[in-house]
Enzyme design. Structure first.
Site, PDB file in Angstrom:
ATOM      1  N   LYS A  53      39.506  46.494  41.340  1.00  0.00           N
ATOM      2  CA  LYS A  53      38.256  46.998  41.929  1.00  0.00           C
ATOM      3  C   LYS A  53      38.548  47.649  43.282  1.00  0.00           C
ATOM      4  CE  LYS A  53      35.649  43.574  39.362  1.00  0.00           C
ATOM      5  NZ  LYS A  53      35.156  42.210  39.282  1.00  0.00           N
ATOM      6  N   GLN A  97      33.866  37.201  43.166  1.00  0.00           N
ATOM      7  CA  GLN A  97      34.583  37.108  41.890  1.00  0.00           C
ATOM      8  C   GLN A  97      34.427  35.705  41.306  1.00  0.00           C
ATOM      9  OE1 GLN A  97      36.212  39.894  40.504  1.00  0.00           O
ATOM     10  NE2 GLN A  97      36.270  38.592  38.705  1.00  0.00           N
ATOM     11  N   ASP A 120      26.545  43.384  41.415  1.00  0.00           N
ATOM     12  CA  ASP A 120      26.806  42.755  40.114  1.00  0.00           C
ATOM     13  C   ASP A 120      25.498  42.408  39.387  1.00  0.00           C
ATOM     14  OD1 ASP A 120      29.337  42.538  39.078  1.00  0.00           O
ATOM     15  OD2 ASP A 120      29.859  40.694  40.153  1.00  0.00           O
TER      16      ASP A 120
END
Ligand code: NAP
Length: 294
Positions: A53, A97, A120
């Site tokens: 990412k 994460q 997200d």
């Protein structure tokens, strides 16, 4: 032969456009989309995902930060870090994460992220917006699947879509997106899960199958009808003594038996996977231009 739905090609096109838009945004307004990535603990797969990412951010001209915290970090320390980024005008997207170490409550952490920086789309405010069809951040993998449908002109209107899996990350949001009353969706959606009796009864009637289970080769050729569109979200590592690594990556769909019956299918790897990062970048760019500000 089915159409091979190539996520590498589509994601590349999306990223190229974001790169152009990012340069323009910087030239005109002096703003660089900023993404903060938080990695807690020593999960090797998470380390790889976070680095990928960050690398993509650099390629597109974004500002990015990786913050690494120890495995035994407290929930309070994680929340403090997120609150710092919530206030930082250079950060437009915050990504924690997952999974987090067990002493940290995932829900409380995700709930701390400002809904305006929740790239997200796991915050309840954004989950709720998807439910009622309001514009907002959409979780990266389901949004990537919708982009694939659009790119390959796969019409969902009136189709019977069967989703296998009901996770908050993939199964539920993709079912919701396909259900929306708009020209890119409007499907009739069935969701199957581990308590569903005789899943093949549903998949045999499906025009579209989304497999998001985490079980290698779960869907086979006997479970699908001719002409089905198959989206394989699964990423599973299985032993492969013929490979130098000793393993290979397979999806939730047995490609060799399903592909001959399908009209279109995603490969694994190279199908849904590359779309996830492309949408993350798109969400971060949209956050920088405040497209979805609440
Ligand atoms: P998850 O949270 O583990 O959810 C799996 C879902 O599948 C659950 O709803 C579970 O049912 C259902 N399930 C499990 N075994 C089943 C069975 N034997 N029969 C019927 N249903 C079953 O997984 P996830 O996060 O959604 O991920 C699913 C897969 O997609 C994994 O392989 C993951 O690595 C992959 N993935 C890929 C991407 C990408 O970018 N390509 C992104 C995210 C995930 P219950 O709810 O009843 O337990």
């Amino acid at each position: 032969m089915p159409t091979i739905i190539d996520g590498k090609v589509v994601s590349q096109k999306i990223k190229e456009q974001i790169k152009i838009d990012t340069q323009k945004l910087f030239n005109e307004k002096g703003i660089k989309p900023g993404l903060a990535l938080l990695l807690v603990g020593n999960n090797s797969a998470s380390e790889i995902y976070v680095k990928m990412k960050d690398k993509t951010c650099n390629e597109l001209g974004f500002h990015s930060i990786i913050e690494r915290m120890d495995e035994d970090s407290s929930e309070e320390a994680v929340i403090n870090m997120i609150n710092k980024w919530n206030e930082d005008p250079q950060i437009h997207g915050i990504l924690v994460q997952l999974p987090l170490p067990k002493q940290i409550n995932e829900f409380r952490v995700l709930n701390t992220i400002s809904p305006n920086k929740d790239v997200d789309a796991f915050h309840p405010a954004n989950v709720g917006k998807i439910m009622i069809g309001l514009p907002g951040f959409v979780p990266c993998t389901p949004a990537g699947i919708m982009e694939l449908f659009e790119h390959y002109n796969i019409d969902l209107i009136g189709k019977h879509a069967v989703v296998i899996g009901r996770s908050n990350i993939v199964g539920k949001p993709i079912a919701n997106l396909m259900l929306q009353k708009n020209k890119n969706a409007n499907a009739t959606v069935t969701i199957c899960h581990s308590a569903t009796k005789d899943i093949s009864k549903y998949t045999k009637k499906a025009d579209i199958i989304i497999a998001a289970i985490g079980v290698p080769n779960f869907v086979n050729g006997n479970m699908v009808k001719d002409g089905v569109v198959v989206i394989d979200v699964g990423i599973n590592r299985i032993d492969d003594p013929t490979s130098t690594k000793g393993y290979k990556i397979v999806g939730d769909v047995e490609y060799d038996s399903v592909a001959p019956k399908a009209s279109a299918i995603t490969p694994v790897p190279g199908g849904v996977g590359p779309m996830t990062i492309a949408v993350l970048m798109k969400n971060t760019y949209n956050s920088a231009i405040k497209k979805y500000e609440i």
